[in-house]
Motif scaffolding. Structure first.
Motif, PDB file in Angstrom:
ATOM      1  N   MET A  18      38.143  11.750   6.122  1.00 33.08           N
ATOM      2  CA  MET A  18      37.648  10.477   5.888  1.00 33.08           C
ATOM      3  C   MET A  18      38.955   9.592   5.740  1.00 33.08           C
ATOM      4  SD  MET A  18      34.529  10.601   5.089  1.00 33.08           S
ATOM      5  CE  MET A  18      34.208   9.060   4.069  1.00 33.08           C
ATOM      6  N   GLU A  19      39.110   8.207   5.878  1.00 39.94           N
ATOM      7  CA  GLU A  19      40.213   7.598   6.019  1.00 39.94           C
ATOM      8  C   GLU A  19      41.413   7.768   5.004  1.00 39.94           C
ATOM      9  OE1 GLU A  19      40.815   2.915   5.545  1.00 39.94           O
ATOM     10  OE2 GLU A  19      39.500   3.527   7.029  1.00 39.94           O
ATOM     11  N   ASP A  20      41.018   8.283   3.636  1.00 38.01           N
ATOM     12  CA  ASP A  20      41.893   8.680   2.517  1.00 38.01           C
ATOM     13  C   ASP A  20      42.159  10.104   2.378  1.00 38.01           C
ATOM     14  OD1 ASP A  20      39.361   9.415   1.621  1.00 38.01           O
ATOM     15  OD2 ASP A  20      39.900   8.774  -0.549  1.00 38.01           O
ATOM     16  N   GLU A  21      41.742  10.920   3.298  1.00 38.18           N
ATOM     17  CA  GLU A  21      41.912  12.099   3.326  1.00 38.18           C
ATOM     18  C   GLU A  21      43.075  12.681   4.224  1.00 38.18           C
ATOM     19  OE1 GLU A  21      37.548  14.080   2.182  1.00 38.18           O
ATOM     20  OE2 GLU A  21      37.915  13.894   4.303  1.00 38.18           O
ATOM     21  N   ILE A  22      43.729  13.715   3.625  1.00 39.05           N
ATOM     22  CA  ILE A  22      45.075  14.397   4.188  1.00 39.05           C
ATOM     23  C   ILE A  22      44.714  15.882   4.340  1.00 39.05           C
ATOM     24  CG2 ILE A  22      47.536  14.665   3.980  1.00 39.05           C
ATOM     25  CD1 ILE A  22      46.793  11.475   4.089  1.00 39.05           C
ATOM     26  N   PHE A  23      45.163  16.240   5.554  1.00 34.64           N
ATOM     27  CA  PHE A  23      45.029  17.639   5.704  1.00 34.64           C
ATOM     28  C   PHE A  23      46.396  18.511   5.666  1.00 34.64           C
ATOM     29  CE2 PHE A  23      44.959  21.164   8.882  1.00 34.64           C
ATOM     30  CZ  PHE A  23      44.031  21.674   8.940  1.00 34.64           C
ATOM     31  N   SER A  27      53.334  25.048   7.912  1.00 33.34           N
ATOM     32  CA  SER A  27      53.896  25.036   9.390  1.00 33.34           C
ATOM     33  C   SER A  27      55.256  25.714   9.476  1.00 33.34           C
ATOM     34  CB  SER A  27      54.508  23.542   9.360  1.00 33.34           C
ATOM     35  OG  SER A  27      55.329  23.339   8.451  1.00 33.34           O
ATOM     36  N   ASN A  28      55.841  26.013  10.426  1.00 35.70           N
ATOM     37  CA  ASN A  28      57.415  26.314  10.549  1.00 35.70           C
ATOM     38  C   ASN A  28      58.387  25.313  10.513  1.00 35.70           C
ATOM     39  OD1 ASN A  28      57.822  25.320  13.193  1.00 35.70           O
ATOM     40  ND2 ASN A  28      56.201  27.038  13.711  1.00 35.70           N
ATOM     41  N   LEU A  29      59.382  25.344  10.177  1.00 37.94           N
ATOM     42  CA  LEU A  29      60.592  24.248   9.679  1.00 37.94           C
ATOM     43  C   LEU A  29      60.748  23.537  11.149  1.00 37.94           C
ATOM     44  CD1 LEU A  29      63.013  25.919   7.429  1.00 37.94           C
ATOM     45  CD2 LEU A  29      61.735  23.856   7.037  1.00 37.94           C
ATOM     46  N   GLU A  30      60.487  24.293  12.308  1.00 38.90           N
ATOM     47  CA  GLU A  30      60.898  23.725  13.616  1.00 38.90           C
ATOM     48  C   GLU A  30      59.856  22.688  13.877  1.00 38.90           C
ATOM     49  OE1 GLU A  30      60.691  27.160  13.107  1.00 38.90           O
ATOM     50  OE2 GLU A  30      63.050  27.088  12.779  1.00 38.90           O
ATOM     51  N   GLY A  31      58.490  22.844  13.120  1.00 38.07           N
ATOM     52  CA  GLY A  31      57.312  21.915  13.444  1.00 38.07           C
ATOM     53  C   GLY A  31      56.849  22.174  14.847  1.00 38.07           C
ATOM     54  N   MET A  32      56.779  23.494  15.284  1.00 36.54           N
ATOM     55  CA  MET A  32      55.784  24.022  16.582  1.00 36.54           C
ATOM     56  C   MET A  32      54.685  24.339  16.144  1.00 36.54           C
ATOM     57  SD  MET A  32      58.071  23.708  18.856  1.00 36.54           S
ATOM     58  CE  MET A  32      58.684  22.144  17.969  1.00 36.54           C
ATOM     59  N   HIS A  33      53.664  23.535  16.081  1.00 35.51           N
ATOM     60  CA  HIS A  33      52.349  23.518  15.745  1.00 35.51           C
ATOM     61  C   HIS A  33      51.351  24.156  16.761  1.00 35.51           C
ATOM     62  CE1 HIS A  33      54.091  21.020  12.573  1.00 35.51           C
ATOM     63  NE2 HIS A  33      53.977  19.903  13.061  1.00 35.51           N
ATOM     64  N   TYR A  34      51.883  25.132  17.057  1.00 33.06           N
ATOM     65  CA  TYR A  34      50.965  26.153  18.350  1.00 33.06           C
ATOM     66  C   TYR A  34      49.928  26.656  17.813  1.00 33.06           C
ATOM     67  CZ  TYR A  34      54.884  24.608  21.101  1.00 33.06           C
ATOM     68  OH  TYR A  34      55.905  23.983  21.812  1.00 33.06           O
ATOM     69  N   GLY A  35      49.752  27.091  16.579  1.00 39.04           N
ATOM     70  CA  GLY A  35      48.500  28.107  16.134  1.00 39.04           C
ATOM     71  C   GLY A  35      47.870  27.729  14.932  1.00 39.04           C
ATOM     72  N   GLY A  36      46.683  28.209  14.386  1.00 39.78           N
ATOM     73  CA  GLY A  36      46.209  28.107  13.198  1.00 39.78           C
ATOM     74  C   GLY A  36      45.789  26.814  12.774  1.00 39.78           C
ATOM     75  N   ALA A  37      45.863  26.305  11.403  1.00 39.95           N
ATOM     76  CA  ALA A  37      45.858  25.324  10.960  1.00 39.95           C
ATOM     77  C   ALA A  37      46.939  24.147  11.448  1.00 39.95           C
ATOM     78  CB  ALA A  37      45.881  25.258   9.439  1.00 39.95           C
ATOM     79  N   ARG A  39      47.896  23.799  14.529  1.00 37.59           N
ATOM     80  CA  ARG A  39      47.272  23.320  15.636  1.00 37.59           C
ATOM     81  C   ARG A  39      46.158  22.426  15.548  1.00 37.59           C
ATOM     82  NH1 ARG A  39      45.719  26.888  20.988  1.00 37.59           N
ATOM     83  NH2 ARG A  39      44.703  25.266  22.155  1.00 37.59           N
ATOM     84  N   THR A  40      45.399  22.564  14.375  1.00 42.27           N
ATOM     85  CA  THR A  40      44.441  21.716  14.005  1.00 42.27           C
ATOM     86  C   THR A  40      44.818  20.394  13.705  1.00 42.27           C
ATOM     87  OG1 THR A  40      42.689  23.551  13.666  1.00 42.27           O
ATOM     88  CG2 THR A  40      42.040  21.461  12.695  1.00 42.27           C
ATOM     89  N   ALA A  41      45.941  20.533  12.939  1.00 44.42           N
ATOM     90  CA  ALA A  41      46.895  19.340  12.231  1.00 44.42           C
ATOM     91  C   ALA A  41      46.975  18.394  13.204  1.00 44.42           C
ATOM     92  CB  ALA A  41      47.769  19.675  11.388  1.00 44.42           C
ATOM     93  N   CYS A  42      47.195  18.691  14.446  1.00 44.79           N
ATOM     94  CA  CYS A  42      47.642  17.720  15.541  1.00 44.79           C
ATOM     95  C   CYS A  42      46.768  16.695  15.975  1.00 44.79           C
ATOM     96  CB  CYS A  42      48.213  18.642  16.853  1.00 44.79           C
ATOM     97  SG  CYS A  42      49.503  19.432  16.828  1.00 44.79           S
ATOM     98  N   THR A  93      44.980  23.584   2.896  1.00 47.41           N
ATOM     99  CA  THR A  93      44.309  24.751   3.594  1.00 47.41           C
ATOM    100  C   THR A  93      44.975  25.989   2.996  1.00 47.41           C
ATOM    101  OG1 THR A  93      45.932  24.769   5.415  1.00 47.41           O
ATOM    102  CG2 THR A  93      43.846  23.406   5.838  1.00 47.41           C
ATOM    103  N   GLU A  94      44.589  27.267   3.338  1.00 48.15           N
ATOM    104  CA  GLU A  94      45.077  28.170   2.802  1.00 48.15           C
ATOM    105  C   GLU A  94      46.284  28.628   3.576  1.00 48.15           C
ATOM    106  OE1 GLU A  94      42.652  31.956   3.176  1.00 48.15           O
ATOM    107  OE2 GLU A  94      41.296  31.278   1.555  1.00 48.15           O
ATOM    108  N   ILE A  95      47.453  27.779   3.072  1.00 49.73           N
ATOM    109  CA  ILE A  95      48.662  27.933   3.782  1.00 49.73           C
ATOM    110  C   ILE A  95      49.509  29.195   3.606  1.00 49.73           C
ATOM    111  CG2 ILE A  95      49.054  25.193   3.494  1.00 49.73           C
ATOM    112  CD1 ILE A  95      51.250  25.985   1.237  1.00 49.73           C
ATOM    113  N   GLY A  96      50.002  29.624   4.687  1.00 49.82           N
ATOM    114  CA  GLY A  96      50.922  31.029   4.399  1.00 49.82           C
ATOM    115  C   GLY A  96      49.881  32.126   4.372  1.00 49.82           C
ATOM    116  N   CYS A  97      48.537  31.955   4.474  1.00 46.33           N
ATOM    117  CA  CYS A  97      47.535  33.124   4.366  1.00 46.33           C
ATOM    118  C   CYS A  97      47.009  33.669   5.902  1.00 46.33           C
ATOM    119  CB  CYS A  97      46.434  33.063   3.557  1.00 46.33           C
ATOM    120  SG  CYS A  97      47.183  32.779   2.069  1.00 46.33           S
TER     121      CYS A  97
END
Length: 134
Positions: A18-23, A27-37, A39-42, A93-97
């Motif tokens: 929704m417009e007011d929702e934040i996912f 992540s990793n410190l480098e911000g390489m969003h290649y997998g899991g949540a 990747r979805t966040a992209c 999300t289940e961060i870190g899991c």
């Protein structure tokens, strides 16, 4: 508190926001969003190369640093941010899991201060851990 507050469980399969929702994702410190949540966040604005904080309709919390202790300051900052932005609803999300290899028993206690924030939703398995500790 001995039950999960109504409307505060993050759906394990988020496909739209929704417009007011934040996912909120791990992540990793480098911000390489290649997998899991990450990747979805992209799809909602996560920025390659940015591993911390708000990005579009997402919020990154680094979880790949090797220890739970290294995650604590990032979770604390997230909770402060979320409490200061009560007009937004944060879906943690289940961060870190996943790729990071932690369990809900490892990570959920870091969110103890989020229990009082009505705009922060947590995964059901995090709530289960938190409720056992109260």
């Amino acid at each position: 508190m001995n039950q999960i507050p109504r409307g505060r469980i993050t759906n394990p399969c988020i496909t739209q926001l929704m417009e007011d929702e934040i996912f909120v994702f791990g992540s990793n410190l480098e911000g390489m969003h290649y997998g899991g949540a990450a990747r979805t966040a992209c799809r909602w604005g996560a920025i390659m190369g940015q591993g911390v904080g708000m990005q579009g309709q997402t919020y990154a919390i680094p979880t790949m640093s090797g220890s739970v202790a290294s995650i604590v300051p990032f979770v604390d900052e997230f909770i402060r941010f979320a409490k200061a932005n009560s007009d937004m609803r944060f879906l943690v999300t289940e961060i870190g899991c996943g790729i990071a290899g932690f369990t809900p028993a490892d990570i959920a206690p870091l969110f103890r201060d989020a229990v009082s924030a009505e705009n922060i939703c947590l995964p059901e398995r995090f709530w289960e851990v938190l409720l056992k500790q109260t």
